[in-house]
Design an enzyme around this catalytic site. Sequence first.
Site, PDB file in Angstrom:
ATOM      1  N   SER A 283       0.820  -1.197   0.000  1.00 17.34           N
ATOM      2  CA  SER A 283       0.000   0.000   0.000  1.00 17.34           C
ATOM      3  C   SER A 283       0.869   1.268   0.000  1.00 17.34           C
ATOM      4  O   SER A 283       1.768   1.409  -0.825  1.00 17.34           O
ATOM      5  CB  SER A 283      -0.950  -0.044   1.197  1.00 17.34           C
ATOM      6  OG  SER A 283      -1.997   0.881   1.065  1.00 17.34           O
TER       7      SER A 283
ATOM      8  N   ASP B  37      -5.753  -4.247  -2.047  1.00 13.46           N
ATOM      9  CA  ASP B  37      -4.775  -3.721  -1.091  1.00 13.46           C
ATOM     10  C   ASP B  37      -3.923  -4.811  -0.429  1.00 13.46           C
ATOM     11  O   ASP B  37      -4.456  -5.762   0.155  1.00 13.46           O
ATOM     12  CB  ASP B  37      -5.512  -2.935  -0.015  1.00 13.46           C
ATOM     13  CG  ASP B  37      -4.581  -2.286   0.986  1.00 13.46           C
ATOM     14  OD1 ASP B  37      -4.037  -1.218   0.667  1.00 13.46           O
ATOM     15  OD2 ASP B  37      -4.385  -2.864   2.061  1.00 13.46           O
TER      16      ASP B  37
END
Length: 284
Positions: A40, A162
């Site tokens: 991320s 993610d």
Amino acid sequence: MMEHTGLVLEGGGSRGVYTGGVLRYLMEEEIYFPYIVGVSAGACNGTSYVSRQIDRNKIVTIDYANHPEFLSFRNLIKKRQLFGMDFLFDKLPNELVPFDFETYYQAKEEFVVGVTDCISGEPVFYKKDAYANKEVLTLLRASSSLPLVAPVVHFDNRILMDGGISDPIPIKQSVTDGNPKNVVILTQNRGYVKKPQSMGWYLRKKYSQYPGLLKAIENRHKVYNETLQYIFDEEKKGNVFVIAPTDKLEVGRYERNISKLDALYQKGFEDVKKISEPLKEFLS
């Protein structure tokens, strides 16, 4: 000096500006790790570290934070994504704040991006030599695509989201890849404990075709807290050096206040500067 030593970068959305400040200090001191893994926001920060663009993280995450295409509810309403993913992973790196792809790919450091496979719910890691040219932007987009606020990403015959969902602090991947020693940059202060995420009906309905993803979201707090415990246990053994905010953060995952973001960036810089001597001793 740092053979078989990894640098592990946690995500955290806007809290990632702390990591940007830490990396700026490392770059000023010309401290480059042979292996870097991130998810991320951590992965996004890490690419500019590998490409040797010392000001880029600050410009992208702070100077552009108030840009309407960066982060806004207008994005969520018009494009079903809170962060402007096309803006972040196309316009910014290709036009406004150009990313140095050549330096990135020619750098001797190994860089690994972590993502979550929506079908299996398992983490998947891509090393720099596993993707070509501008595909790193697609992987960064995938690693930063949070449920409900960003769409899934199709890459490598997988459906990705993610990286922080399935492996929020990927230290074990670094160990698996041959690094018994690691420096870990956290984006929460010591003592932080992640609580279970509310699994509302809308989340379950929206991702009903991805049971693996739903299971990973449900278990995320357990994985996070267990990983933290592992990190601190390894720290006591002398195998891990932790860099973490010294105070509870005033910046949330989605932050547009420039003053708060800049203060957190400076805090990252100052925090690591204060512990630079024991850090260099750990790396020697």
